[in-house]
Write a protein that holds these residues in place. Structure first.
Motif, mmCIF file in Angstrom:
data_model
loop_
_atom_site.group_PDB
_atom_site.id
_atom_site.type_symbol
_atom_site.label_atom_id
_atom_site.label_comp_id
_atom_site.label_asym_id
_atom_site.label_seq_id
_atom_site.Cartn_x
_atom_site.Cartn_y
_atom_site.Cartn_z
ATOM 1 N N ASP A 44 4.170 47.380 76.929
ATOM 2 C CA ASP A 44 4.296 47.849 75.239
ATOM 3 C C ASP A 44 4.394 46.867 73.790
ATOM 4 O O ASP A 44 3.343 46.699 73.126
ATOM 5 C CB ASP A 44 5.123 49.245 74.458
ATOM 6 C CG ASP A 44 4.518 50.422 75.341
ATOM 7 O OD1 ASP A 44 3.277 50.322 76.405
ATOM 8 O OD2 ASP A 44 5.742 50.966 75.643
ATOM 9 N N VAL A 45 5.519 46.316 74.059
ATOM 10 C CA VAL A 45 6.280 44.964 73.271
ATOM 11 C C VAL A 45 4.541 43.613 73.224
ATOM 12 O O VAL A 45 3.745 43.578 72.139
ATOM 13 C CB VAL A 45 6.780 44.240 73.460
ATOM 14 C CG1 VAL A 45 6.796 43.064 73.571
ATOM 15 C CG2 VAL A 45 7.680 45.553 73.597
ATOM 16 N N GLN A 302 12.251 56.355 66.505
ATOM 17 C CA GLN A 302 13.155 55.080 66.519
ATOM 18 C C GLN A 302 12.576 54.164 67.217
ATOM 19 O O GLN A 302 13.584 53.044 67.600
ATOM 20 C CB GLN A 302 14.652 55.023 67.003
ATOM 21 C CG GLN A 302 15.415 56.109 65.610
ATOM 22 C CD GLN A 302 16.880 56.907 65.971
ATOM 23 O OE1 GLN A 302 17.454 56.986 67.218
ATOM 24 N NE2 GLN A 302 17.944 56.320 65.571
ATOM 25 N N ALA A 303 11.363 53.770 67.842
ATOM 26 C CA ALA A 303 10.241 52.897 68.456
ATOM 27 C C ALA A 303 10.430 52.305 68.147
ATOM 28 O O ALA A 303 11.085 50.804 68.721
ATOM 29 C CB ALA A 303 9.303 53.590 68.824
ATOM 30 N N ALA A 308 13.138 46.194 69.106
ATOM 31 C CA ALA A 308 13.977 44.976 69.096
ATOM 32 C C ALA A 308 14.663 44.948 70.131
ATOM 33 O O ALA A 308 15.309 43.650 70.202
ATOM 34 C CB ALA A 308 14.625 45.041 67.425
ATOM 35 N N ASP A 309 15.537 45.623 70.503
ATOM 36 C CA ASP A 309 16.511 45.928 71.126
ATOM 37 C C ASP A 309 16.332 44.902 72.895
ATOM 38 O O ASP A 309 16.300 44.696 73.508
ATOM 39 C CB ASP A 309 17.630 46.411 71.724
ATOM 40 C CG ASP A 309 18.333 47.774 70.499
ATOM 41 O OD1 ASP A 309 18.269 46.711 69.243
ATOM 42 O OD2 ASP A 309 18.307 48.956 70.620
ATOM 43 N N LYS A 314 18.666 43.302 74.335
ATOM 44 C CA LYS A 314 20.442 44.218 74.440
ATOM 45 C C LYS A 314 20.130 45.494 75.415
ATOM 46 O O LYS A 314 21.235 46.478 75.711
ATOM 47 C CB LYS A 314 19.980 44.287 73.090
ATOM 48 C CG LYS A 314 20.584 43.508 72.524
ATOM 49 C CD LYS A 314 20.617 44.742 70.713
ATOM 50 C CE LYS A 314 20.894 43.001 70.138
ATOM 51 N NZ LYS A 314 20.837 43.331 68.359
ATOM 52 N N THR A 315 18.476 45.957 76.803
ATOM 53 C CA THR A 315 18.986 46.766 76.803
ATOM 54 C C THR A 315 19.114 46.418 78.312
ATOM 55 O O THR A 315 18.837 45.218 79.361
ATOM 56 C CB THR A 315 17.841 47.451 76.945
ATOM 57 O OG1 THR A 315 16.683 47.073 77.456
ATOM 58 C CG2 THR A 315 17.801 48.149 75.610
ATOM 59 N N SER A 316 19.372 47.761 79.247
ATOM 60 C CA SER A 316 19.559 47.251 80.702
ATOM 61 C C SER A 316 18.384 48.780 81.316
ATOM 62 O O SER A 316 18.666 49.688 80.583
ATOM 63 C CB SER A 316 20.540 46.817 81.998
ATOM 64 O OG SER A 316 21.119 48.270 81.509
ATOM 65 N N GLY A 317 17.692 48.531 82.997
ATOM 66 C CA GLY A 317 17.260 49.886 82.980
ATOM 67 C C GLY A 317 16.331 50.240 82.220
ATOM 68 O O GLY A 317 14.873 49.243 81.844
#
Length: 328
Positions: A44-45, A302-303, A308-309, A314-317
């Motif tokens: 998506d990014v 809040q997509a 951004a995260d 900043k994310t995992s999984g």
């Protein structure tokens, strides 16, 4: 009218706009689905930033969701209103409260699988399936290197490869992610912020690994090739750090290496392939072979923050978007 994310230009997360859209009614061979949960993926990014091109502007992003069928177009009887279905891949457009889908891309979700889990595992889980079962068939005794081992796809790859009897080496960027990778079946975890992963792999297995699964791209590509043993397989399936530099064929000759750029869509081209792949993923989730880490949930509105995260590591999984008011 329903609410959806719309993109009018390529760019950063700020180009994701929350708007009213009209989606209409399903035509022949189509279904209308009210989404319960939507998977967020690095692809998506790529589309948002312009690394991959979209056919039309504006567009609604998203390539994975689980929802309830609310209407069925004429001439199709395999699905009915009330069915819980999942899809992953094309057509794009899952960042929406409701969407129209070709019925042939939707697969039934077993009652034992939570919709949020299904939405977070469809694309990444089917990607893991084709990578370890068909692109390069991992077997007991193989040594496997998996980059971004704590990411959504990486987590599932580590678990699946471990279950198949491979020795799993994973790379991560933090100690927290290292702990997760170990829980997910990594026998050796390399923090690439603290040590050179190529040297670390050579210490673990001087002869090199049988296969590298690389979703990072530019930053890891040459090092990944260096980690392979003679006749090893370099499997590129993403480019989170950017597109890799071109590789002369002569770079592969010294060790007779194999190089492929795998894509899920070529491994689920037929309805039978799609159903078989999804069924194996759901069966492994139900049996506990795969533990889906839904570590982050955001409201669909809040997509932009979720993107951004994800980009800022900043994310995992898995990351899941939930439409406002969705009944789970």
């Amino acid at each position: 009218m329903v609410k959806a994310i719309r993109v009018y230009e390529q760019g950063g997360p700020e180009v994701l706009k929350w708007e009213d859209v009209e989606i209409g009614e399903p035509k022949e061979g189509e279904i209308r689905v009210k989404n319960k949960a939507i998977g967020l993926n690095f692809i998506d990014v790529y589309f948002r930033k312009g690394l991959y091109n979209v056919s039309t502007m504006p567009y609604t992003p998203g390539m994975e969701a689980v929802g309830v069928v609310t209407a069925v177009g004429p001439g199709f009887t395999d699905r009915k209103a009330g069915d819980v279905v999942a899809y992953a891949g094309l057509p794009m457009g899952s960042y929406s409260e409701e969407q129209i889908l070709p019925a042939k891309v939707a697969v039934p979700v077993p009652p034992s699988i939570d919709p949020i889990v299904a939405a977070s595992v469809m694309l990444k889980g089917m990607t893991a399936q084709f990578l370890v079962r068909r692109c390069f068939k991992v077997e007991s005794g193989h040594k496997v290197l998996i980059h971004a081992a704590a990411g959504g796809a990486g987590s599932l790859l580590c678990q699946w490869a471990n279950a198949l009897g491979a020795t799993v080496i994973g790379t991560v960027s933090t100690e927290e992610k290292a702990a997760q990778a170990k829980e997910d079946g990594c026998h050796h975890v390399i923090n690439y912020k603290k040590e050179d992963f190529v040297e670390a792999v050579k210490k673990i297995t001087p002869e090199g690994v049988h296969v590298v699964y690389d979703s990072v791209g530019k930053d890891t590509f040459q090092g990944s090739l260096a980690c392979l043993r003679s006749r090893g397989y370099m499997v590129s399936f993403g480019q989170a750090s950017g597109a890799p530099d071109p590789v002369p064929l002569s770079d592969l000759a010294a060790k007779s290496l194999f190089l492929t750029r795998g894509s899920l869509f070529q491994y689920t081209e037929t309805r039978d392939e799609l159903l078989e792949t999804a069924e194996e993923v759901f069966a492994n989730v139900a049996s506990g072979v795969l533990r889906v880490r839904v570590n982050h949930k955001y409201s669909l509105s809040q997509a932009a923050q979720a993107h951004a995260d994800l980009e800022n590591r900043k994310t995992s999984g898995s990351v899941v978007l939930i439409p406002d008011g969705a009944e789970l």
